[in-house]
Design a protein around this motif. Sequence first.
Motif, mmCIF file in Angstrom:
data_model
loop_
_atom_site.group_PDB
_atom_site.id
_atom_site.type_symbol
_atom_site.label_atom_id
_atom_site.label_comp_id
_atom_site.label_asym_id
_atom_site.label_seq_id
_atom_site.Cartn_x
_atom_site.Cartn_y
_atom_site.Cartn_z
ATOM 1 N N CYS A 66 -16.128 21.865 16.941
ATOM 2 C CA CYS A 66 -17.214 22.447 17.741
ATOM 3 C C CYS A 66 -16.857 23.855 18.208
ATOM 4 C CB CYS A 66 -17.538 21.543 18.923
ATOM 5 S SG CYS A 66 -18.361 20.001 18.456
ATOM 6 N N GLN A 67 -15.597 24.073 18.527
ATOM 7 C CA GLN A 67 -15.162 25.417 18.909
ATOM 8 C C GLN A 67 -15.268 26.371 17.724
ATOM 9 O OE1 GLN A 67 -11.201 24.659 20.399
ATOM 10 N NE2 GLN A 67 -11.912 24.264 22.494
ATOM 11 N N CYS A 68 -14.887 25.879 16.556
ATOM 12 C CA CYS A 68 -14.929 26.701 15.354
ATOM 13 C C CYS A 68 -16.357 27.056 14.955
ATOM 14 C CB CYS A 68 -14.230 25.959 14.224
ATOM 15 S SG CYS A 68 -14.319 26.770 12.607
ATOM 16 N N LEU A 69 -17.239 26.081 15.019
ATOM 17 C CA LEU A 69 -18.612 26.260 14.544
ATOM 18 C C LEU A 69 -19.585 26.695 15.637
ATOM 19 C CD1 LEU A 69 -18.911 23.080 12.270
ATOM 20 C CD2 LEU A 69 -18.437 25.432 11.542
ATOM 21 N N GLY A 70 -19.168 26.556 16.894
ATOM 22 C CA GLY A 70 -20.078 26.856 17.992
ATOM 23 C C GLY A 70 -21.079 25.757 18.249
ATOM 24 N N GLY A 71 -20.759 24.555 17.807
ATOM 25 C CA GLY A 71 -21.653 23.412 17.966
ATOM 26 C C GLY A 71 -21.631 22.581 16.697
ATOM 27 N N LEU A 72 -22.563 21.641 16.615
ATOM 28 C CA LEU A 72 -22.589 20.742 15.473
ATOM 29 C C LEU A 72 -24.008 20.243 15.233
ATOM 30 C CD1 LEU A 72 -20.371 19.602 13.576
ATOM 31 C CD2 LEU A 72 -20.333 17.558 15.010
ATOM 32 N N PRO A 79 -22.302 14.366 21.843
ATOM 33 C CA PRO A 79 -22.739 15.437 22.756
ATOM 34 C C PRO A 79 -23.198 16.692 22.016
ATOM 35 C CG PRO A 79 -20.752 14.405 23.596
ATOM 36 C CD PRO A 79 -20.970 13.846 22.212
ATOM 37 N N ALA A 80 -22.459 17.098 20.990
ATOM 38 C CA ALA A 80 -22.833 18.290 20.228
ATOM 39 C C ALA A 80 -24.093 18.047 19.408
ATOM 40 C CB ALA A 80 -21.684 18.705 19.316
ATOM 41 N N LEU A 81 -24.217 16.854 18.818
ATOM 42 C CA LEU A 81 -25.405 16.549 18.019
ATOM 43 C C LEU A 81 -26.651 16.493 18.892
ATOM 44 C CD1 LEU A 81 -23.930 13.805 15.656
ATOM 45 C CD2 LEU A 81 -24.563 16.143 15.022
ATOM 46 N N ARG A 82 -26.522 15.987 20.095
ATOM 47 C CA ARG A 82 -27.663 15.973 21.027
ATOM 48 C C ARG A 82 -28.088 17.390 21.373
ATOM 49 N NH1 ARG A 82 -24.891 11.354 23.716
ATOM 50 N NH2 ARG A 82 -26.142 9.497 23.303
ATOM 51 N N GLN A 83 -27.123 18.235 21.610
ATOM 52 C CA GLN A 83 -27.413 19.618 21.982
ATOM 53 C C GLN A 83 -28.086 20.364 20.836
ATOM 54 O OE1 GLN A 83 -23.993 21.703 23.451
ATOM 55 N NE2 GLN A 83 -25.200 23.363 24.334
ATOM 56 N N SER A 84 -27.768 19.983 19.612
ATOM 57 C CA SER A 84 -28.357 20.634 18.441
ATOM 58 C C SER A 84 -29.872 20.505 18.427
ATOM 59 C CB SER A 84 -27.776 20.016 17.168
ATOM 60 O OG SER A 84 -28.571 20.316 16.045
ATOM 61 N N GLY A 85 -30.375 19.329 18.771
ATOM 62 C CA GLY A 85 -31.816 19.087 18.720
ATOM 63 C C GLY A 85 -32.301 18.601 17.367
ATOM 64 N N THR A 86 -31.486 18.801 16.330
ATOM 65 C CA THR A 86 -31.839 18.316 14.989
ATOM 66 C C THR A 86 -30.615 17.644 14.357
ATOM 67 O OG1 THR A 86 -31.317 20.477 14.013
ATOM 68 C CG2 THR A 86 -33.620 20.053 14.582
#
Length: 254
Positions: free
Chosen positions: A82-88, A133-140
């Motif tokens: 997540c740090q590398c990609l800025g999210g997931l 948590p990252a997948l939720r934040q993505s929205g998709t």
Amino acid sequence: MKPSIRLLEGRRVLVTGGARGLGFAFAESIARAGARVVIADILADRVQQAAAELVAMDMDVTGLVVDLADPASIDACVTAACQCLGGLDGLVNNASVTNSGGKTCEELDIDTWDTVMKVNVRGTWLMTRACLPALRQSGTGAVINLASDTPLWGATNLLAYVASKGAVIAMTRSLARELGKDNITVNAIAPGLVLVEATAYVPEARHRLYTEQRAIQRAQLPEDVSGAVIFALSDLARFITGQTLPVNGGFVMP
């Protein structure tokens, strides 16, 4: 597979077991489709080599080490990804072990059974949990679980693996219902017998039998599965969830 349409442009995807075989093919195809990719594997030297090969082809790919039998390693890997990609935006739960190949029910030992379940079932659950948590934040968010067609027809002398992949299919359905409210899709891809390192133990006669009984009578290659993974990660599949798609040349038609 070299997609002509970049269906995953700008997506951020984590692929486990990406150092070789199906996982490497997935990582390459996903990156060609426009995504930024992190491949994670227990094979430390090999995962870095795999990432370097794809970077040399102008793809945005990073390699990380992970041990799916170790919850702390999973958490550390997801944090780093997540740090590398800025999210997931996507997770491909590809990594698994066979171990029980060629052993009958009576020959199978408890340690082998436990290892297969720890990696293939518990590891898939823990990796998904860590990414939520990252997948939720993505929205998709999209989760792709690599199952197998073996639970669909009942392969013999492969009990632990077949049971683990049956569990992956069941988990896919349960997770799809649980995570639908978060706009996260969860689907499974069920390949047939693919020509990769991991299937080297399978006798040549059995490979021939698979080929003869497929509707498409040729060997199955890693790139044959990649299109289904790209589709399931893309916006084209946003209203598809909880499904298991056999990709086996018509060997099994459920």
